[in-house]
Motif scaffolding. Structure first.
Motif, PDB file in Angstrom:
ATOM      1  N   ALA A 154       0.779  -1.111  -0.020  1.00 43.61           N
ATOM      2  CA  ALA A 154      -0.067  -0.054   0.097  1.00 43.61           C
ATOM      3  C   ALA A 154       0.886   1.275   0.190  1.00 43.61           C
ATOM      4  CB  ALA A 154      -0.856  -0.062   1.311  1.00 43.61           C
ATOM      5  N   GLU A 155       0.276   2.162  -0.584  1.00 43.77           N
ATOM      6  CA  GLU A 155       1.026   3.622  -0.697  1.00 43.77           C
ATOM      7  C   GLU A 155       0.116   4.532  -0.376  1.00 43.77           C
ATOM      8  OE1 GLU A 155       3.628   6.458  -3.443  1.00 43.77           O
ATOM      9  OE2 GLU A 155       2.688   4.860  -4.273  1.00 43.77           O
ATOM     10  N   GLU A 156       0.230   5.509   0.506  1.00 40.72           N
ATOM     11  CA  GLU A 156      -0.663   6.852   0.684  1.00 40.72           C
ATOM     12  C   GLU A 156       0.046   7.999   0.071  1.00 40.72           C
ATOM     13  OE1 GLU A 156      -1.272   7.969   4.887  1.00 40.72           O
ATOM     14  OE2 GLU A 156      -3.200   9.059   4.153  1.00 40.72           O
ATOM     15  N   LEU A 157      -0.765   8.418  -1.043  1.00 41.49           N
ATOM     16  CA  LEU A 157      -0.242   9.594  -1.847  1.00 41.49           C
ATOM     17  C   LEU A 157      -0.791  10.755  -1.428  1.00 41.49           C
ATOM     18  CD1 LEU A 157      -1.315   7.825  -5.316  1.00 41.49           C
ATOM     19  CD2 LEU A 157       1.037   7.864  -4.143  1.00 41.49           C
ATOM     20  N   PHE A 158      -0.027  12.212  -1.709  1.00 46.75           N
ATOM     21  CA  PHE A 158      -0.618  13.261  -1.358  1.00 46.75           C
ATOM     22  C   PHE A 158      -0.569  13.634   0.124  1.00 46.75           C
ATOM     23  CE2 PHE A 158      -2.407  12.716  -5.741  1.00 46.75           C
ATOM     24  CZ  PHE A 158      -1.339  13.621  -6.418  1.00 46.75           C
ATOM     25  N   THR A 159       0.160  12.933   0.920  1.00 46.38           N
ATOM     26  CA  THR A 159       0.245  13.170   2.528  1.00 46.38           C
ATOM     27  C   THR A 159       0.527  14.569   2.916  1.00 46.38           C
ATOM     28  OG1 THR A 159       2.403  12.335   2.667  1.00 46.38           O
ATOM     29  CG2 THR A 159       0.854  10.694   2.943  1.00 46.38           C
ATOM     30  N   ASP A 160       1.217  15.520   1.953  1.00 46.25           N
ATOM     31  CA  ASP A 160       1.271  16.711   2.272  1.00 46.25           C
ATOM     32  C   ASP A 160       0.476  17.699   1.640  1.00 46.25           C
ATOM     33  OD1 ASP A 160       2.139  16.394  -0.515  1.00 46.25           O
ATOM     34  OD2 ASP A 160       3.782  17.571  -0.528  1.00 46.25           O
ATOM     35  N   ASP A 161      -0.511  17.234   0.998  1.00 43.76           N
ATOM     36  CA  ASP A 161      -1.598  18.061   0.412  1.00 43.76           C
ATOM     37  C   ASP A 161      -3.036  17.355   0.371  1.00 43.76           C
ATOM     38  OD1 ASP A 161      -2.779  19.988  -1.344  1.00 43.76           O
ATOM     39  OD2 ASP A 161      -2.248  19.244  -3.105  1.00 43.76           O
ATOM     40  N   ARG A 162      -3.562  17.220   1.564  1.00 46.70           N
ATOM     41  CA  ARG A 162      -4.728  16.604   1.865  1.00 46.70           C
ATOM     42  C   ARG A 162      -5.845  17.630   1.495  1.00 46.70           C
ATOM     43  NH1 ARG A 162      -3.955  11.769   4.788  1.00 46.70           N
ATOM     44  NH2 ARG A 162      -1.664  11.563   5.772  1.00 46.70           N
ATOM     45  N   ILE A 163      -6.789  16.857   0.818  1.00 45.22           N
ATOM     46  CA  ILE A 163      -8.253  17.628   0.666  1.00 45.22           C
ATOM     47  C   ILE A 163      -9.342  16.530   0.592  1.00 45.22           C
ATOM     48  CG2 ILE A 163      -7.904  17.307  -1.950  1.00 45.22           C
ATOM     49  CD1 ILE A 163      -9.407  20.302  -2.075  1.00 45.22           C
ATOM     50  N   ARG A 164     -10.373  16.828   0.989  1.00 43.56           N
ATOM     51  CA  ARG A 164     -11.633  15.823   0.949  1.00 43.56           C
ATOM     52  C   ARG A 164     -11.858  15.517  -0.532  1.00 43.56           C
ATOM     53  NH1 ARG A 164     -15.460  15.048   4.732  1.00 43.56           N
ATOM     54  NH2 ARG A 164     -17.248  14.780   3.368  1.00 43.56           N
ATOM     55  N   SER A 165     -11.660  13.971  -0.708  1.00 39.73           N
ATOM     56  CA  SER A 165     -11.590  13.517  -2.218  1.00 39.73           C
ATOM     57  C   SER A 165     -12.746  12.463  -2.380  1.00 39.73           C
ATOM     58  CB  SER A 165     -10.222  12.991  -2.307  1.00 39.73           C
ATOM     59  OG  SER A 165      -9.044  13.512  -2.085  1.00 39.73           O
ATOM     60  N   ARG A 166     -13.648  12.699  -3.235  1.00 39.31           N
ATOM     61  CA  ARG A 166     -14.861  12.110  -3.321  1.00 39.31           C
ATOM     62  C   ARG A 166     -14.706  10.743  -4.437  1.00 39.31           C
ATOM     63  NH1 ARG A 166     -19.190  10.822  -0.681  1.00 39.31           N
ATOM     64  NH2 ARG A 166     -19.314  12.914  -0.242  1.00 39.31           N
ATOM     65  N   LYS A 167     -14.026  11.066  -5.469  1.00 35.11           N
ATOM     66  CA  LYS A 167     -13.951  10.206  -6.485  1.00 35.11           C
ATOM     67  C   LYS A 167     -12.823  10.126  -7.350  1.00 35.11           C
ATOM     68  CE  LYS A 167     -16.613   7.636  -9.585  1.00 35.11           C
ATOM     69  NZ  LYS A 167     -17.811   6.503  -9.296  1.00 35.11           N
ATOM     70  N   ILE A 168     -12.190   8.850  -7.525  1.00 36.54           N
ATOM     71  CA  ILE A 168     -11.131   8.950  -8.596  1.00 36.54           C
ATOM     72  C   ILE A 168     -11.635   8.245 -10.055  1.00 36.54           C
ATOM     73  CG2 ILE A 168     -10.498   6.635  -7.818  1.00 36.54           C
ATOM     74  CD1 ILE A 168      -7.932   9.417  -8.697  1.00 36.54           C
ATOM     75  N   ALA A 169     -11.363   8.876 -11.105  1.00 37.17           N
ATOM     76  CA  ALA A 169     -11.806   8.368 -12.486  1.00 37.17           C
ATOM     77  C   ALA A 169     -10.955   8.490 -13.433  1.00 37.17           C
ATOM     78  CB  ALA A 169     -12.884   9.262 -12.560  1.00 37.17           C
ATOM     79  N   GLN A 170     -11.042   7.592 -14.516  1.00 37.77           N
ATOM     80  CA  GLN A 170      -9.946   7.590 -15.492  1.00 37.77           C
ATOM     81  C   GLN A 170     -10.893   7.895 -16.693  1.00 37.77           C
ATOM     82  OE1 GLN A 170      -7.262   4.257 -15.595  1.00 37.77           O
ATOM     83  NE2 GLN A 170      -7.827   3.812 -17.785  1.00 37.77           N
ATOM     84  N   SER A 171     -10.181   8.582 -17.769  1.00 37.57           N
ATOM     85  CA  SER A 171     -10.604   9.129 -19.025  1.00 37.57           C
ATOM     86  C   SER A 171     -10.614   7.939 -20.070  1.00 37.57           C
ATOM     87  CB  SER A 171     -10.057  10.318 -19.702  1.00 37.57           C
ATOM     88  OG  SER A 171      -8.994   9.976 -20.015  1.00 37.57           O
TER      89      SER A 171
END
Length: 386
Positions: free
Chosen positions: A346-363
């Protein structure tokens, strides 16, 4: 020791119920965020009409069409009139509004769009509703109700509303149990009651009919039920190669989970939980003969995982077929490497730039986008700044 690595080390050492990841992932790529568009009202979901044009559902607003190049936004007309009021109008509401927007696998020919939202009924409250509509230019037409997960109640929590199509062409839908505190559970808890539509995952045909090969929960079970024991599942997605369906689940006091969907499974809520209960005086009943399915992964801190995705693009070669999971509570993005149905690292990304994140999507071309859950919600492009 780096703070994010320490958190991951602590996490994998205390999650003893599940096979421990063999390593902590450290990507060699350098993911960065770039704002594509803002001024969205708590965006919940995104569906790609083309590489540059998308439908976005706003939890606190409308269904809108957005051009990612010109930044133009247009409201889609004709949304069902029983949509609940804004979360800023409903006192105590944490999730009312529009949830998932999903295109039919054959959208190019039939123009079908599937929508989940909190529907209201005067004097009774609200419930989760799923409809299918035809998208004609900038309007919804030929709207058909596929699922209404009554009863309508005054609790404005845990609607669920996640949707995905499986490789079998069936529509899978998450419905939350709607309660905030466990002490309010009836004698037979909602998620365990096969006669109650709440707290379940459904499998239906695209026209709303029930597949003949659905699991048999008995003659008194509500139609379409595929799995039970669900508290507040939102995100649900399909593995692009194996066809397995995975979903995220919100715990109460910790206990957030990642699960793999199995036909006829009971995921245990509220009889068992990997976290705690909000109500200190709640003691769940024993259900004789019940067999519960453990999560694939759970956190020991609150993440509030949401709309997850298996990555298949080329921009991040190291991430191929990895599971990406955003979170509301800690505002991060997680990357899981899976082998033989087990999360190995596992890897946690953007630990220095946290923001409430609702959905990850791919074009369609494999670009990554992230929706932020804010009054001034954004579509972020995740790029490889290698």
């Amino acid at each position: 020791m780096n703070t994010s690595i320490f958190v991951l080390f602590l996490m994998v050492t205390v999650c003893t119920k599940i096979e421990k990841p063999s390593e902590v992932l450290q990507t060699k790529t350098r993911p960065t965020k770039e704002i594509v568009i803002d001024s969205l009202k708590h965006p919940w979901s995104i569906a790609f009409l083309s590489e540059d044009e998308v439908l976005v559902s706003e939890k606190d607003g409308d269904l809108v069409k957005v051009n990612l190049i010109s930044k133009e936004k247009r409201m889609i007309k004709g949304f069902p009139r029983d949509l609940t009021d804004s979360i800023r109008v409903i006192t105590g509401g944490d999730n009312s509004g529009i949830f998932e927007v999903l295109l039919d696998p054959d959208f190019g020919n039939n123009k079908y769009v599937y929508l989940s939202y909190a529907a209201k009924r005067k004097g009774e409250g609200s419930t989760t509703k799923v409809v299918r509509a035809v998208l004609k230019k900038d309007s919804l037409t030929s709207i058909k109700t596929l699922l209404e997960a009554g009863p309508f109640t005054r609790e404005y929590f845990h609607y669920g509303g996640g949707m995905t199509f499986g490789p079998d062409g069936k529509l899978y839908i998450t419905i939350g149990e709607r309660l905030y505190k466990e002490i309010d559970e009836p004698e037979m808890p909602i998620a365990q009651d096969i006669t109650d539509k709440r707290g379940k995952i459904y499998r239906i045909n695209p026209d709303g009919s029930i597949p003949d090969d659905n699991p048999d929960f008995g003659a008194i079970a509500v139609p379409g039920v595929y799995a039970i024991g669900i508290r507040a599942a939102q995100g649900i997605t399909t593995h692009p190669e194996t066809g397995e369906i995975w979903f995220s689940e919100h715990g109460t006091r910790q206990g957030d989970e990642v699960n793999m969907l199995k036909s006829g499974a009971n995921y245990g809520w509220p009889i068992i939980t990997t976290g705690g209960y909000r109500s200190k005086d709640y003691y769940p009943p024993k259900i004789e003969g019940a067999v519960f399915t453990d999560p694939i992964w759970y956190w020991q801190h609150t993440v509030a995982p949401t709309g997850l995705l298996f990555y298949t693009g080329d921009e991040f070669p190291e991430w191929k077929n990895d599971l990406l999971v955003p979170g509301l509570s800690r505002g991060s993005l997680w990357r899981f490497r899976i082998e033989n149905k087990t999360i190995k690292s596992a890897e946690e990304l953007f630990t220095d730039d946290r923001i409430r994140s609702r959905k990850i999507a791919q074009s369609p071309e494999g670009k990554l986008y992230l929706l932020t859950d804010e009054p001034n919600g954004k579509i972020l492009r995740i790029k490889n700044n290698q």
